[in-house]
Design an enzyme around this catalytic site. Structure first.
Site, mmCIF file in Angstrom:
data_model
loop_
_atom_site.group_PDB
_atom_site.id
_atom_site.type_symbol
_atom_site.label_atom_id
_atom_site.label_comp_id
_atom_site.label_asym_id
_atom_site.label_seq_id
_atom_site.Cartn_x
_atom_site.Cartn_y
_atom_site.Cartn_z
ATOM 1 N N LYS A 1 13.524 55.532 34.846
ATOM 2 C CA LYS A 1 14.610 55.236 35.435
ATOM 3 C C LYS A 1 14.769 53.930 35.936
ATOM 4 C CE LYS A 1 15.849 55.863 40.435
ATOM 5 N NZ LYS A 1 16.193 54.617 40.872
ATOM 6 N N ASN A 2 13.718 53.090 36.808
ATOM 7 C CA ASN A 2 14.122 51.722 36.968
ATOM 8 C C ASN A 2 13.924 50.748 36.372
ATOM 9 O OD1 ASN A 2 14.670 53.416 39.237
ATOM 10 N ND2 ASN A 2 13.458 52.519 40.393
ATOM 11 N N CYS B 1 21.977 52.228 52.180
ATOM 12 C CA CYS B 1 21.397 54.533 52.150
ATOM 13 C C CYS B 1 20.193 54.588 53.016
ATOM 14 C CB CYS B 1 21.930 54.055 50.337
ATOM 15 S SG CYS B 1 19.748 52.881 50.178
ATOM 16 N N ARG C 1 20.542 47.139 52.736
ATOM 17 C CA ARG C 1 20.419 46.946 51.086
ATOM 18 C C ARG C 1 21.541 45.369 50.473
ATOM 19 N NH1 ARG C 1 18.620 51.294 47.917
ATOM 20 N NH2 ARG C 1 17.524 49.585 46.944
ATOM 21 N N ASP D 1 8.047 53.432 46.416
ATOM 22 C CA ASP D 1 8.747 54.089 46.082
ATOM 23 C C ASP D 1 7.434 55.765 45.986
ATOM 24 O OD1 ASP D 1 10.801 53.132 43.452
ATOM 25 O OD2 ASP D 1 10.984 52.926 45.569
ATOM 26 N N ARG E 1 19.469 62.313 40.968
ATOM 27 C CA ARG E 1 19.430 61.237 40.377
ATOM 28 C C ARG E 1 17.877 60.072 39.999
ATOM 29 N NH1 ARG E 1 21.739 57.581 45.200
ATOM 30 N NH2 ARG E 1 21.285 56.025 43.557
HETATM 31 C C1 EPZ Z 1 14.190 48.485 43.064
HETATM 32 O O1 EPZ Z 1 15.368 48.300 43.831
HETATM 33 C C2 EPZ Z 1 14.373 50.256 42.823
HETATM 34 N N1 EPZ Z 1 15.556 50.520 42.174
HETATM 35 C C3 EPZ Z 1 13.849 51.117 44.034
HETATM 36 O O2 EPZ Z 1 13.666 52.257 43.534
HETATM 37 C C4 EPZ Z 1 12.792 50.076 44.378
HETATM 38 O O3 EPZ Z 1 13.122 50.422 45.800
HETATM 39 C C5 EPZ Z 1 12.795 49.133 44.917
HETATM 40 O O4 EPZ Z 1 13.189 47.438 44.107
HETATM 41 C C6 EPZ Z 1 12.217 47.726 45.305
HETATM 42 O O5 EPZ Z 1 10.546 48.407 44.990
HETATM 43 C C7 EPZ Z 1 15.578 50.124 41.632
HETATM 44 O O6 EPZ Z 1 15.650 49.797 40.039
HETATM 45 C C8 EPZ Z 1 17.327 50.785 40.390
HETATM 46 P P1 EPZ Z 1 14.077 45.197 46.184
HETATM 47 P P2 EPZ Z 1 15.851 46.639 44.374
HETATM 48 O O7 EPZ Z 1 15.655 43.994 45.669
HETATM 49 O O8 EPZ Z 1 15.814 46.504 43.293
HETATM 50 C C9 EPZ Z 1 15.143 43.166 50.505
HETATM 51 C C10 EPZ Z 1 13.818 54.076 43.383
HETATM 52 O O9 EPZ Z 1 13.910 55.330 44.479
HETATM 53 N N2 EPZ Z 1 16.375 42.351 49.993
HETATM 54 O O10 EPZ Z 1 12.995 45.017 45.200
HETATM 55 O O11 EPZ Z 1 16.979 47.086 45.315
HETATM 56 C C11 EPZ Z 1 15.385 44.245 50.268
HETATM 57 O O12 EPZ Z 1 16.053 45.019 51.375
HETATM 58 C C12 EPZ Z 1 14.370 53.093 44.246
HETATM 59 O O13 EPZ Z 1 13.738 54.964 42.820
HETATM 60 C C13 EPZ Z 1 17.240 40.733 50.406
HETATM 61 O O14 EPZ Z 1 16.740 41.016 51.817
HETATM 62 O O15 EPZ Z 1 14.810 46.612 45.766
HETATM 63 C C14 EPZ Z 1 14.321 44.404 50.201
HETATM 64 O O16 EPZ Z 1 13.571 44.638 51.810
HETATM 65 C C15 EPZ Z 1 15.221 53.243 45.892
HETATM 66 N N3 EPZ Z 1 17.977 40.354 49.641
HETATM 67 C C16 EPZ Z 1 13.342 44.215 49.875
HETATM 68 O O17 EPZ Z 1 13.929 42.901 50.059
HETATM 69 C C17 EPZ Z 1 18.153 41.129 48.438
HETATM 70 O O18 EPZ Z 1 19.314 40.137 47.977
HETATM 71 C C18 EPZ Z 1 13.094 44.663 48.071
HETATM 72 O O19 EPZ Z 1 14.074 44.973 47.822
HETATM 73 C C19 EPZ Z 1 17.275 41.797 47.746
HETATM 74 C C20 EPZ Z 1 16.687 42.459 48.446
#
Ligand code: EPZ
Length: 422
Positions: free
Chosen positions: A22-23, A117, A122, A309, A401
């Site tokens: 999915k990701n 969420c 996020r 995840d 989802r």
């Molecule tokens: C991706 O989300 C995945 N989703 C998530 O999977 C996964 O948990 C996550 O990466 C971490 O591996 C998809 O790929 C669609 P991040 P993403 O930006 O990219 C912080 C699932 O269950 N952050 O890597 O949104 C954030 O708050 C989903 O399939 C900032 O601070 O996650 C978090 O603490 C859930 N500022 C950390 O970084 C930003 O601008 C990692 O988030 C962006 C992120």
């Protein structure tokens, strides 16, 4: 509202084929925006998130169709409304990864700010920092992010790290935008997740010039245009890990096909420390547990660390370990909605901030529980497989989802799950 009624404990056996990731699929669908024409994607799973993203592409003017043999065709020849509406973006945060491609191809884009969420706040501040570094003018207007680059984007040296390390979709957004910027871009502290590697490989197949793929330092040399592509997405390592826990928690053996162990070394290492056997056998991976569930400590980290995840699924498994385990969530420190629900099933989990201590219990007891987010829902289903009695997992739309027909695929290997309306 749909729920799962799960009889336990059960013993599983048989084979499961792992679906495409999915990701990886979501950012790769977004990448097709960069090239007009029709791209054909193979292995994209049939999920609510994919449906929502397809609606988003169509709201921009594109056309998305799934053929009888499961191929997804995405035609982005016409994109005449570069606006990610609130109604769609609020349903799925990954919608934010249309920002980079629309900016690169059209020089202007409006996307609703994604909300928070169940797994926590996020933010997308790092996404915006990266796009600004490429020359975009970005401001907020009535809850929408407006990004403009009338004179095109210009390559830059960008540090994309944040307080929690790298950002997966932030890397996707900035990398996609950089593919058509003037000059070269360096992205330092880029995400190294296999899904980002897959996106980069797909972009290069479209004509992009990305190097350092899989490392935290990416180099992107801007090109004039990209071509539509035929591409097959990688298998879903999180789905594979979920089925591995299904075998482990029920003390069964499962054979997984279309499973890439090289993407899951932290997970496999942790399973083996718990006392679970994970062995390659030709095209399959055999996962089994016969002895006790040994307690381990888990800290979730950006790839190649243990994936956040799979934290919830492993918490369900470790709630039955012979001793105390410690689980530290360093990516989404609030990602513990499943904890109270597992305790309703007689687990003994105690949370101290981003740290959970699991005092292993002998058995879980069936209960009515509430799913809250995709992976928490999976953890509750796994607990239901081994809990004594009939577990009801409410709100399984969260599950749909990210997992295709999970109950059918688990029932095929011996589970007793009914999808019911409650
Ligand atoms: C991706 O989300 C995945 N989703 C998530 O999977 C996964 O948990 C996550 O990466 C971490 O591996 C998809 O790929 C669609 P991040 P993403 O930006 O990219 C912080 C699932 O269950 N952050 O890597 O949104 C954030 O708050 C989903 O399939 C900032 O601070 O996650 C978090 O603490 C859930 N500022 C950390 O970084 C930003 O601008 C990692 O988030 C962006 C992120």
């Amino acid at each position: 509202m749909e729920a799962f009624r799960i009889e336990g404990p059960v013993h599983l056996s048989g084979s499961v084929r792992i679906n495409g990731a999915k990701n990886a699929s979501l950012p790769i669908i977004a990448a097709t925006i960069l090239a007009g024409g029709k791209s054909i994607l193979k292995g994209v799973p049939n999920l609510i998130d994919i449906e929502v993203f397809s609606k988003l592409i169509e709201s921009l003017g594109g056309k998305v169709e799934r053929s009888a043999d499961g191929l997804l065709s995405v035609d982005t020849t016409v994109i005449d409304k570069p606006v990610g509406e609130y109604e769609i973006v609020r349903r799925m945060r990954a919608s934010v990864c249309i920002l980079g491609p629309l900016l690169a191809r059209y020089g202007s884009v409006k996307v609703s700010m994604p909300g928070g969420c169940a797994i926590g706040d996020r933010p997308i501040d790092i996404h915006l920092r990266g796009l600004r570094a490429l020359g975009a003018k970005i401001y907020l207007e009535n809850g929408y992010i407006v990004a403009e680059s009338p004179n095109g984007l210009k390559g830059a040296e960008i540090f994309l790290g944040g307080p929690f390390g790298s950002t997966v979709l932030g890397t996707a957004n900035v990398m996609m935008a950089a593919t058509m910027a003037k000059g070269a871009t360096i992205i330092e502290s880029a995400a190294c997740e296999p899904e980002i590697v897959d996106l980069a490989m797909c972009l290069n197949k479209m004509g992009a010039k990305i190097s350092g793929i899989g490392s935290p330092r990416l180099k992107v040399e801007g090109v004039q245009e990209l071509e539509a592509v035929e591409y097959e997405v990688i298998p879903d390592r999180i789905e594979a890990g979920t089925f591995m826990v299904a075998a482990a928690v029920t003390g069964s053996e499962l054979r997984l096909s279309n499973c890439r162990l090289e993407d899951m070394m932290a997970v496999v290492d942790t399973l083996r420390n718990i006392g679970v056997s994970v062995e390659s056998a030709g095209q399959e991976v055999i996962v089994s547990r016969r002895g006790a569930i040994k307690p381990v400590d888990i800290t979730t980290l950006p790839y190649p660390g243990f994936p956040t995840d799979l934290q919830a699924q492993f918490m369900a498994l470790l709630s039955l370990a012979d001793g105390n385990s410690i689980i530290i969530e360093k990516v989404f420190p609030d990602r513990f909605m499943h904890l109270a629900e597992l305790n309703r099933m007689a687990a003994n989990l105690r949370k101290e901030g981003p740290v959970v201590i699991s005092a292993g219990v002998d058995k879980l007891i069936a209960a009515q529980v509430m799913a809250s987010d995709l992976r928490a829902s999976a953890a509750l289903v796994l607990a239901g497989l081994v809990a004594e009695g009939t577990t009801i997992v409410n709100r399984v739309y969260h599950l749909d989802r990210g997992y295709e027909r999970l109950e059918e695929r688990l029932n095929k290997v011996g589970a007793k799950i009914a999808r019911v309306d409650i």
